[in-house]
Design a protein around this motif. Structure first.
Motif, PDB file in Angstrom:
ATOM      1  N   ASN A  15      37.972  17.440  -8.740  1.00  0.00           N
ATOM      2  CA  ASN A  15      37.005  17.161  -7.683  1.00  0.00           C
ATOM      3  C   ASN A  15      36.752  18.411  -6.857  1.00  0.00           C
ATOM      4  OD1 ASN A  15      36.951  14.028  -7.880  1.00  0.00           O
ATOM      5  ND2 ASN A  15      39.133  14.501  -7.719  1.00  0.00           N
ATOM      6  N   LYS A  16      35.671  18.392  -6.082  1.00  0.00           N
ATOM      7  CA  LYS A  16      35.373  19.457  -5.128  1.00  0.00           C
ATOM      8  C   LYS A  16      35.385  18.872  -3.720  1.00  0.00           C
ATOM      9  CE  LYS A  16      32.528  22.231  -8.274  1.00  0.00           C
ATOM     10  NZ  LYS A  16      31.184  22.870  -8.483  1.00  0.00           N
ATOM     11  N   PHE A  17      36.033  19.597  -2.809  1.00  0.00           N
ATOM     12  CA  PHE A  17      36.169  19.124  -1.427  1.00  0.00           C
ATOM     13  C   PHE A  17      35.576  20.166  -0.478  1.00  0.00           C
ATOM     14  CE2 PHE A  17      39.491  17.082  -3.828  1.00  0.00           C
ATOM     15  CZ  PHE A  17      39.610  15.812  -3.296  1.00  0.00           C
ATOM     16  N   GLN A  18      34.734  19.695   0.452  1.00  0.00           N
ATOM     17  CA  GLN A  18      34.196  20.544   1.520  1.00  0.00           C
ATOM     18  C   GLN A  18      34.149  19.747   2.816  1.00  0.00           C
ATOM     19  OE1 GLN A  18      30.814  23.327   0.703  1.00  0.00           O
ATOM     20  NE2 GLN A  18      30.578  22.092  -1.148  1.00  0.00           N
ATOM     21  N   SER A  19      34.605  20.363   3.908  1.00  0.00           N
ATOM     22  CA  SER A  19      34.490  19.708   5.224  1.00  0.00           C
ATOM     23  C   SER A  19      34.281  20.769   6.306  1.00  0.00           C
ATOM     24  CB  SER A  19      35.743  18.882   5.522  1.00  0.00           C
ATOM     25  OG  SER A  19      36.906  19.704   5.517  1.00  0.00           O
ATOM     26  N   PRO A  20      33.259  21.603   6.168  1.00  0.00           N
ATOM     27  CA  PRO A  20      33.072  22.691   7.142  1.00  0.00           C
ATOM     28  C   PRO A  20      32.628  22.220   8.518  1.00  0.00           C
ATOM     29  CG  PRO A  20      31.209  22.605   5.643  1.00  0.00           C
ATOM     30  CD  PRO A  20      32.215  21.625   5.133  1.00  0.00           C
ATOM     31  N   LEU A  21      32.145  20.981   8.615  1.00  0.00           N
ATOM     32  CA  LEU A  21      31.610  20.488   9.882  1.00  0.00           C
ATOM     33  C   LEU A  21      32.573  19.588  10.633  1.00  0.00           C
ATOM     34  CD1 LEU A  21      27.973  19.605   8.696  1.00  0.00           C
ATOM     35  CD2 LEU A  21      28.779  21.722   9.749  1.00  0.00           C
ATOM     36  N   ILE A  28      37.205  24.123   4.172  1.00  0.00           N
ATOM     37  CA  ILE A  28      37.854  22.904   4.659  1.00  0.00           C
ATOM     38  C   ILE A  28      38.133  23.048   6.151  1.00  0.00           C
ATOM     39  CG2 ILE A  28      39.888  21.429   4.451  1.00  0.00           C
ATOM     40  CD1 ILE A  28      38.086  21.295   2.034  1.00  0.00           C
ATOM     41  N   GLY A  29      37.819  22.005   6.918  1.00  0.00           N
ATOM     42  CA  GLY A  29      38.002  22.063   8.361  1.00  0.00           C
ATOM     43  C   GLY A  29      39.437  22.276   8.779  1.00  0.00           C
ATOM     44  N   ARG A  30      40.374  21.674   8.045  1.00  0.00           N
ATOM     45  CA  ARG A  30      41.786  21.774   8.415  1.00  0.00           C
ATOM     46  C   ARG A  30      42.592  22.233   7.198  1.00  0.00           C
ATOM     47  NH1 ARG A  30      46.247  18.087  10.029  1.00  0.00           N
ATOM     48  NH2 ARG A  30      47.100  18.861  12.013  1.00  0.00           N
ATOM     49  N   MET A  31      43.338  21.346   6.557  1.00  0.00           N
ATOM     50  CA  MET A  31      44.188  21.690   5.421  1.00  0.00           C
ATOM     51  C   MET A  31      43.601  21.176   4.111  1.00  0.00           C
ATOM     52  SD  MET A  31      47.939  20.766   6.961  1.00  0.00           S
ATOM     53  CE  MET A  31      48.316  20.975   8.707  1.00  0.00           C
ATOM     54  N   GLY A  32      43.987  21.839   3.029  1.00  0.00           N
ATOM     55  CA  GLY A  32      43.571  21.347   1.723  1.00  0.00           C
ATOM     56  C   GLY A  32      44.296  20.063   1.369  1.00  0.00           C
ATOM     57  N   VAL A  33      45.644  20.121   1.313  1.00  0.00           N
ATOM     58  CA  VAL A  33      46.477  18.964   0.991  1.00  0.00           C
ATOM     59  C   VAL A  33      47.597  18.886   2.016  1.00  0.00           C
ATOM     60  CG1 VAL A  33      48.030  17.920  -0.697  1.00  0.00           C
ATOM     61  CG2 VAL A  33      45.984  19.147  -1.482  1.00  0.00           C
ATOM     62  N   GLU A  34      47.795  17.711   2.607  1.00  0.00           N
ATOM     63  CA  GLU A  34      48.884  17.517   3.558  1.00  0.00           C
ATOM     64  C   GLU A  34      49.644  16.247   3.220  1.00  0.00           C
ATOM     65  OE1 GLU A  34      49.811  17.289   8.376  1.00  0.00           O
ATOM     66  OE2 GLU A  34      47.768  16.949   7.663  1.00  0.00           O
ATOM     67  N   PHE A  35      50.958  16.398   2.990  1.00  0.00           N
ATOM     68  CA  PHE A  35      51.860  15.255   2.862  1.00  0.00           C
ATOM     69  C   PHE A  35      52.687  15.225   4.139  1.00  0.00           C
ATOM     70  CE2 PHE A  35      52.301  14.612  -2.029  1.00  0.00           C
ATOM     71  CZ  PHE A  35      50.921  14.614  -2.149  1.00  0.00           C
ATOM     72  N   GLN A  36      52.683  14.100   4.837  1.00  0.00           N
ATOM     73  CA  GLN A  36      53.295  14.041   6.172  1.00  0.00           C
ATOM     74  C   GLN A  36      54.223  12.843   6.309  1.00  0.00           C
ATOM     75  OE1 GLN A  36      50.689  14.425   9.733  1.00  0.00           O
ATOM     76  NE2 GLN A  36      51.673  12.544  10.441  1.00  0.00           N
ATOM     77  N   ASP A  37      55.481  13.136   6.681  1.00  0.00           N
ATOM     78  CA  ASP A  37      56.418  12.097   7.104  1.00  0.00           C
ATOM     79  C   ASP A  37      57.177  12.629   8.312  1.00  0.00           C
ATOM     80  OD1 ASP A  37      58.181  10.081   7.516  1.00  0.00           O
ATOM     81  OD2 ASP A  37      59.138  10.157   5.541  1.00  0.00           O
ATOM     82  N   HIS A  38      56.716  12.294   9.501  1.00  0.00           N
ATOM     83  CA  HIS A  38      57.327  12.769  10.732  1.00  0.00           C
ATOM     84  C   HIS A  38      58.261  11.720  11.336  1.00  0.00           C
ATOM     85  CE1 HIS A  38      53.916  15.945  11.375  1.00  0.00           C
ATOM     86  NE2 HIS A  38      54.703  16.203  10.353  1.00  0.00           N
ATOM     87  N   THR A  71      42.357  25.340  -6.549  1.00  0.00           N
ATOM     88  CA  THR A  71      41.881  26.515  -5.821  1.00  0.00           C
ATOM     89  C   THR A  71      41.692  26.145  -4.356  1.00  0.00           C
ATOM     90  OG1 THR A  71      40.723  27.381  -7.763  1.00  0.00           O
ATOM     91  CG2 THR A  71      40.051  28.227  -5.621  1.00  0.00           C
ATOM     92  N   PHE A  72      42.243  26.987  -3.470  1.00  0.00           N
ATOM     93  CA  PHE A  72      42.118  26.791  -2.027  1.00  0.00           C
ATOM     94  C   PHE A  72      41.483  28.040  -1.434  1.00  0.00           C
ATOM     95  CE2 PHE A  72      45.684  24.321  -3.530  1.00  0.00           C
ATOM     96  CZ  PHE A  72      45.565  23.101  -2.885  1.00  0.00           C
ATOM     97  N   ASP A  73      40.333  27.885  -0.785  1.00  0.00           N
ATOM     98  CA  ASP A  73      39.619  29.041  -0.260  1.00  0.00           C
ATOM     99  C   ASP A  73      38.933  28.679   1.059  1.00  0.00           C
ATOM    100  OD1 ASP A  73      38.250  31.379   0.188  1.00  0.00           O
ATOM    101  OD2 ASP A  73      37.145  31.364  -1.696  1.00  0.00           O
ATOM    102  N   THR A  74      39.232  29.472   2.079  1.00  0.00           N
ATOM    103  CA  THR A  74      38.644  29.315   3.410  1.00  0.00           C
ATOM    104  C   THR A  74      39.057  27.982   4.028  1.00  0.00           C
ATOM    105  OG1 THR A  74      36.754  30.630   2.659  1.00  0.00           O
ATOM    106  CG2 THR A  74      36.562  29.604   4.798  1.00  0.00           C
ATOM    107  N   LEU A  75      40.306  27.942   4.454  1.00  0.00           N
ATOM    108  CA  LEU A  75      40.887  26.769   5.092  1.00  0.00           C
ATOM    109  C   LEU A  75      40.961  26.981   6.598  1.00  0.00           C
ATOM    110  CD1 LEU A  75      41.839  24.590   3.016  1.00  0.00           C
ATOM    111  CD2 LEU A  75      42.038  26.881   2.076  1.00  0.00           C
ATOM    112  N   GLY A  76      40.901  25.903   7.360  1.00  0.00           N
ATOM    113  CA  GLY A  76      41.037  25.996   8.804  1.00  0.00           C
ATOM    114  C   GLY A  76      39.777  26.416   9.520  1.00  0.00           C
ATOM    115  N   VAL A  77      38.647  25.952   9.026  1.00  0.00           N
ATOM    116  CA  VAL A  77      37.379  26.258   9.688  1.00  0.00           C
ATOM    117  C   VAL A  77      37.387  25.726  11.113  1.00  0.00           C
ATOM    118  CG1 VAL A  77      34.879  25.902   9.613  1.00  0.00           C
ATOM    119  CG2 VAL A  77      36.151  26.276   7.489  1.00  0.00           C
ATOM    120  N   SER A  78      38.053  24.561  11.332  1.00  0.00           N
ATOM    121  CA  SER A  78      38.097  23.943  12.654  1.00  0.00           C
ATOM    122  C   SER A  78      39.485  23.923  13.273  1.00  0.00           C
ATOM    123  CB  SER A  78      37.582  22.497  12.579  1.00  0.00           C
ATOM    124  OG  SER A  78      36.271  22.444  12.079  1.00  0.00           O
ATOM    125  N   SER A  79      40.554  24.056  12.444  1.00  0.00           N
ATOM    126  CA  SER A  79      41.904  23.861  12.965  1.00  0.00           C
ATOM    127  C   SER A  79      42.892  24.619  12.106  1.00  0.00           C
ATOM    128  CB  SER A  79      42.218  22.358  13.008  1.00  0.00           C
ATOM    129  OG  SER A  79      43.486  22.123  13.574  1.00  0.00           O
TER     130      SER A  79
END
Length: 338
Positions: free
Chosen positions: A110-116, A146-156, A173-181
């Motif tokens: 798949n392709k993922f984009q979330s620049p906004l 990607i606005g934040r992270m590509g892949v996040e697994f979270q157990d806090h 492939t991960f390119d240009t991460l953290g556009v917003s955070s």
């Protein structure tokens, strides 16, 4: 319309491609447990798409505009061949396992984009719950802008219960991460086990792979290229055991690789552009490591780091002033053998 292979088109269930909400009809299609094919058209999801057990969704370069998440909730779910992008008002993550039991989830090509929006590509959350997430495959995807992270697994969670296991994050492939955070390629945050992060390529991200509490995880044969501040960062106070970090190539990192609270780490055959900084690392082996850096030291051992071995490593520091090959700091640093 049913094809000869038993699959159905999304249109045969009335899934619209005219800008109206595709969620209700897509859910009806997914509930049949048949292979549902989305054509090379644009589909808009205005409300959350909760994907049921045994759903099989295949996109033929289908363009998916999201104002709400795709939320796997069950076992044996496959999502393949879609091009996801978010709207400016997207409140959460693109594919979001939200405190739900989920086994054998496949997210492929798949392709993922979330620049906004401040969205992750894929997020799995199991905080303080009784759910189990296992055998997640994330393979051959493209995470770009990607606005934040590509892949996040979270157990806090406050306890040490293992709720995430058997994850494979491979050939992405991960390119240009953290556009917003936070610009992390992959974050493994919390107690989880039996995973692999292999053959991925990272560009233009704050951290390539973040490790906080994961154990028995293989991080190998990854490439960290232009614009990565840190290739690998193991941080926090959660003990990580029996991880492998092997044969990774880093050409551009500008800050230290942290190995924190590691017990039984094997780090072998890596090539780093920056120093290895060990803190509270014990009973670990570093074999054939290559470090070429301009930082204050090539290898920095501090905190309560003991009983570590360094074998056949090449440590090179070309900092013209106030530099050293090896630096140690801390009363708990002892029995480290080079």
């Amino acid at each position: 319309i049913q094809d000869s292979d038993g699959s159905f088109t999304a249109e045969s269930f009335g899934v619209p491609s005219d800008g109206s909400d595709a969620t209700p009809a897509s859910l009806a299609a997914a509930n049949t447990r048949k292979l549902i094919i989305f054509a090379n058209k644009s589909y808009k999801f205005l409300t959350a798409f909760v994907i049921p057990t045994q759903a099989k969704l295949l996109g033929q370069q289908a363009d998916i505009e999201l104002d709400a998440s795709w939320k796997p909730n069950g076992n044996d779910i496959s999502i393949e061949g879609f091009s996801f992008r978010t709207t400016a008002t997207m409140p959460t993550d693109i594919i979001y396992v939200d405190k739900a039991n989920c086994a054998r989830l496949s997210i492929v090509r798949n392709k993922f984009q979330s620049p906004l929006s401040n969205s992750n590509g894929v997020k799995v959350v199991v905080d303080s719950t009784a759910v189990q997430v296992s055998e997640v495959l994330i393979k051959e995807n493209d995470f770009t802008n990607i606005g934040r992270m590509g892949v996040e697994f979270q157990d806090h969670s406050a306890d040490t219960t293992i709720r995430i296991s058997g994850y494979k994050i491979e050939d992405n492939t991960f390119d240009t991460l953290g556009v917003s955070s936070f610009g992390f390629g992959i974050s493994l945050s919390g107690y989880m086990t039996s995973g692999s992060v292999v053959r991925n390529e990272f560009k233009n991200c704050e951290i390539g792979v973040e490790m906080i509490g994961c154990s028995e995880t293989d991080v190998s044969y990854n490439k960290f290229r232009g614009g990565c501040t840190k290739a690998i960062s193991g941080t926090g106070s959660r003990v990580m055991t029996n991880n492998k970090i092997t044969y990774n190539t880093d050409t551009t990192s500008t800050e230290s690789q942290y190995f924190w609270m590691q017990d039984g780490l094997l780090s072998q055959g890596n090539s780093w552009n920056t120093q290895i900084w060990m803190r509270d690392t014990i009973n670990s082996k570093f074999i054939g490591e290559k470090v070429h850096t301009t930082q204050s030291s090539a290898l920095f051992i501090e905190g309560d780091s003991s009983n570590n071995e360094f074998i056949d490593c090449l440590l090179s520091n070309i900092n013209a002033s106030n530099s050293s090959t090896l630096r140690t700091n801390g009363a708990g640093c002892f029995d480290n053998h080079l």
